[in-house]
Design a protein around this motif. Sequence first.
Motif, mmCIF file in Angstrom:
data_model
loop_
_atom_site.group_PDB
_atom_site.id
_atom_site.type_symbol
_atom_site.label_atom_id
_atom_site.label_comp_id
_atom_site.label_asym_id
_atom_site.label_seq_id
_atom_site.Cartn_x
_atom_site.Cartn_y
_atom_site.Cartn_z
ATOM 1 N N ILE A 1 -12.090 2.039 -6.294
ATOM 2 C CA ILE A 1 -11.719 3.453 -6.392
ATOM 3 C C ILE A 1 -11.068 3.925 -5.093
ATOM 4 O O ILE A 1 -10.062 4.650 -5.116
ATOM 5 C CB ILE A 1 -12.952 4.315 -6.735
ATOM 6 N N GLY A 2 -11.621 3.508 -3.963
ATOM 7 C CA GLY A 2 -11.031 3.901 -2.684
ATOM 8 C C GLY A 2 -9.600 3.423 -2.543
ATOM 9 O O GLY A 2 -8.710 4.178 -2.145
ATOM 10 N N SER A 3 -9.358 2.166 -2.875
ATOM 11 C CA SER A 3 -8.025 1.592 -2.761
ATOM 12 C C SER A 3 -7.043 2.265 -3.719
ATOM 13 O O SER A 3 -5.934 2.653 -3.329
ATOM 14 C CB SER A 3 -8.076 0.090 -3.055
ATOM 15 N N PHE A 4 -7.452 2.423 -4.975
ATOM 16 C CA PHE A 4 -6.544 3.000 -5.966
ATOM 17 C C PHE A 4 -6.256 4.465 -5.653
ATOM 18 O O PHE A 4 -5.147 4.956 -5.901
ATOM 19 C CB PHE A 4 -7.121 2.859 -7.372
ATOM 20 N N THR A 5 -7.238 5.167 -5.108
ATOM 21 C CA THR A 5 -7.034 6.564 -4.703
ATOM 22 C C THR A 5 -5.907 6.668 -3.693
ATOM 23 O O THR A 5 -5.038 7.550 -3.790
ATOM 24 C CB THR A 5 -8.330 7.139 -4.094
ATOM 25 N N ASN A 6 -5.906 5.763 -2.716
ATOM 26 C CA ASN A 6 -4.861 5.769 -1.696
ATOM 27 C C ASN A 6 -3.482 5.621 -2.332
ATOM 28 O O ASN A 6 -2.584 6.443 -2.110
ATOM 29 C CB ASN A 6 -5.108 4.643 -0.692
ATOM 30 N N THR A 7 -3.301 4.591 -3.148
ATOM 31 C CA THR A 7 -1.989 4.333 -3.739
ATOM 32 C C THR A 7 -1.561 5.459 -4.671
ATOM 33 O O THR A 7 -0.424 5.939 -4.606
ATOM 34 C CB THR A 7 -2.002 3.007 -4.526
ATOM 35 N N ALA A 8 -2.454 5.878 -5.547
ATOM 36 C CA ALA A 8 -2.105 6.898 -6.535
ATOM 37 C C ALA A 8 -1.755 8.228 -5.873
ATOM 38 O O ALA A 8 -0.780 8.892 -6.267
ATOM 39 C CB ALA A 8 -3.259 7.086 -7.519
ATOM 40 N N SER B 1 13.215 14.083 -5.704
ATOM 41 C CA SER B 1 14.661 13.846 -5.734
ATOM 42 C C SER B 1 15.114 13.070 -4.505
ATOM 43 O O SER B 1 15.987 12.197 -4.589
ATOM 44 C CB SER B 1 15.412 15.175 -5.844
ATOM 45 N N GLU B 2 14.514 13.383 -3.335
ATOM 46 C CA GLU B 2 14.869 12.667 -2.108
ATOM 47 C C GLU B 2 14.448 11.198 -2.178
ATOM 48 O O GLU B 2 15.183 10.314 -1.735
ATOM 49 C CB GLU B 2 14.208 13.338 -0.893
ATOM 50 N N TYR B 3 13.278 10.948 -2.752
ATOM 51 C CA TYR B 3 12.807 9.573 -2.905
ATOM 52 C C TYR B 3 13.715 8.799 -3.850
ATOM 53 O O TYR B 3 14.065 7.641 -3.586
ATOM 54 C CB TYR B 3 11.371 9.581 -3.423
ATOM 55 N N ALA B 4 14.122 9.443 -4.941
ATOM 56 C CA ALA B 4 15.035 8.807 -5.893
ATOM 57 C C ALA B 4 16.345 8.417 -5.210
ATOM 58 O O ALA B 4 16.857 7.301 -5.395
ATOM 59 C CB ALA B 4 15.295 9.734 -7.078
ATOM 60 N N ILE C 1 7.624 5.197 -9.895
ATOM 61 C CA ILE C 1 6.374 5.469 -9.173
ATOM 62 C C ILE C 1 5.179 4.923 -9.945
ATOM 63 O O ILE C 1 4.273 4.310 -9.360
ATOM 64 C CB ILE C 1 6.243 6.982 -8.902
ATOM 65 N N LEU C 2 5.162 5.119 -11.246
ATOM 66 C CA LEU C 2 4.074 4.555 -12.053
ATOM 67 C C LEU C 2 4.066 3.037 -11.965
ATOM 68 O O LEU C 2 3.005 2.407 -11.946
ATOM 69 C CB LEU C 2 4.210 5.006 -13.506
ATOM 70 N N PHE D 1 0.868 0.854 -10.651
ATOM 71 C CA PHE D 1 0.178 -0.117 -11.503
ATOM 72 C C PHE D 1 0.567 -1.571 -11.227
ATOM 73 O O PHE D 1 0.136 -2.468 -11.941
ATOM 74 C CB PHE D 1 0.405 0.228 -12.976
ATOM 75 N N THR D 2 1.367 -1.809 -10.198
ATOM 76 C CA THR D 2 1.618 -3.187 -9.746
ATOM 77 C C THR D 2 1.051 -3.346 -8.340
ATOM 78 O O THR D 2 0.003 -3.967 -8.154
ATOM 79 C CB THR D 2 3.123 -3.526 -9.777
ATOM 80 N N ASN D 3 1.729 -2.749 -7.336
ATOM 81 C CA ASN D 3 1.213 -2.818 -5.972
ATOM 82 C C ASN D 3 -0.185 -2.234 -5.871
ATOM 83 O O ASN D 3 -1.066 -2.782 -5.195
ATOM 84 C CB ASN D 3 2.143 -2.054 -5.016
ATOM 85 N N GLY D 4 -0.386 -1.093 -6.544
ATOM 86 C CA GLY D 4 -1.672 -0.410 -6.455
ATOM 87 C C GLY D 4 -2.810 -1.244 -7.007
ATOM 88 O O GLY D 4 -3.884 -1.330 -6.393
ATOM 89 N N VAL D 5 -2.589 -1.858 -8.148
ATOM 90 C CA VAL D 5 -3.629 -2.689 -8.758
ATOM 91 C C VAL D 5 -3.857 -3.944 -7.933
ATOM 92 O O VAL D 5 -5.002 -4.374 -7.736
ATOM 93 C CB VAL D 5 -3.266 -3.039 -10.216
ATOM 94 N N ALA D 6 -2.770 -4.535 -7.410
ATOM 95 C CA ALA D 6 -2.913 -5.734 -6.563
ATOM 96 C C ALA D 6 -3.722 -5.406 -5.309
ATOM 97 O O ALA D 6 -4.637 -6.155 -4.930
ATOM 98 C CB ALA D 6 -1.536 -6.272 -6.186
ATOM 99 N N GLU D 7 -3.402 -4.286 -4.655
ATOM 100 C CA GLU D 7 -4.145 -3.884 -3.456
ATOM 101 C C GLU D 7 -5.605 -3.583 -3.796
ATOM 102 O O GLU D 7 -6.511 -3.884 -3.009
ATOM 103 C CB GLU D 7 -3.484 -2.662 -2.820
#
Length: 201
Positions: A133-140, A152-155, A169-170, A174-180
């Motif tokens: 939960i701690g890790s996923f909270t950070n990424t999400a 828009s700036e990120y895009a 972003i999703l 759900f890739t980097n976030g889940v791996a981390e």
Amino acid sequence: MNKTRKMAFLTLFIAIEIVMSIVPFLGYIPLGVINATTLHIPVILASIIIGKKEGAVMGLIFGLTSLVKNTLEPNATSFLFSPFFSLNGTSGNFMSLVIAIAPRVLCGYLPGLIYEKIKWRKDDLKVMLAAGIGSFTNTALVMGMAYLFFGSEYAAAIGRAFNTILYVILGVVFTNGVAEMIVAMIFSLIIVRVARKVIVR
């Protein structure tokens, strides 16, 4: 664990966090326009082993290293984390500080809180749940705030149309976030098992 031991262990964890942030490809792993990170792992470990308040302090250190990294060694999306960086007319602002720091403080506070409050008999499951939960909270939260405050700036920075950025972003979550998250769960379980033998909380 008494206050003196807590301070000693917190100092050790802070030193580890800073060293990891400095050593190339250890704390921050470049992935093109973004960085993956392993710096959440000492934050989560400190929270579970020492306590949630100390975990929050570690999260603050994590956030500050992100601010420094993205100011001194910027990439195309560093404006998300540093108010002192601009690229092609896009500048960071106060919300960059929020993105850099707030999710990391929560990443440090929540694992200790969860570990403290859940009364399961199987301690290993508590550790893995708290770390996950701690890790996923950070990424999400980081990616969610990036969309909310700098969508828009990120895009534009990553060369994508704004109407596709939510899916991008999703995808990161759900890739980097889940791996981390998985890495954090595994390392936390291993290290907390060792720590139990030498530390009385």
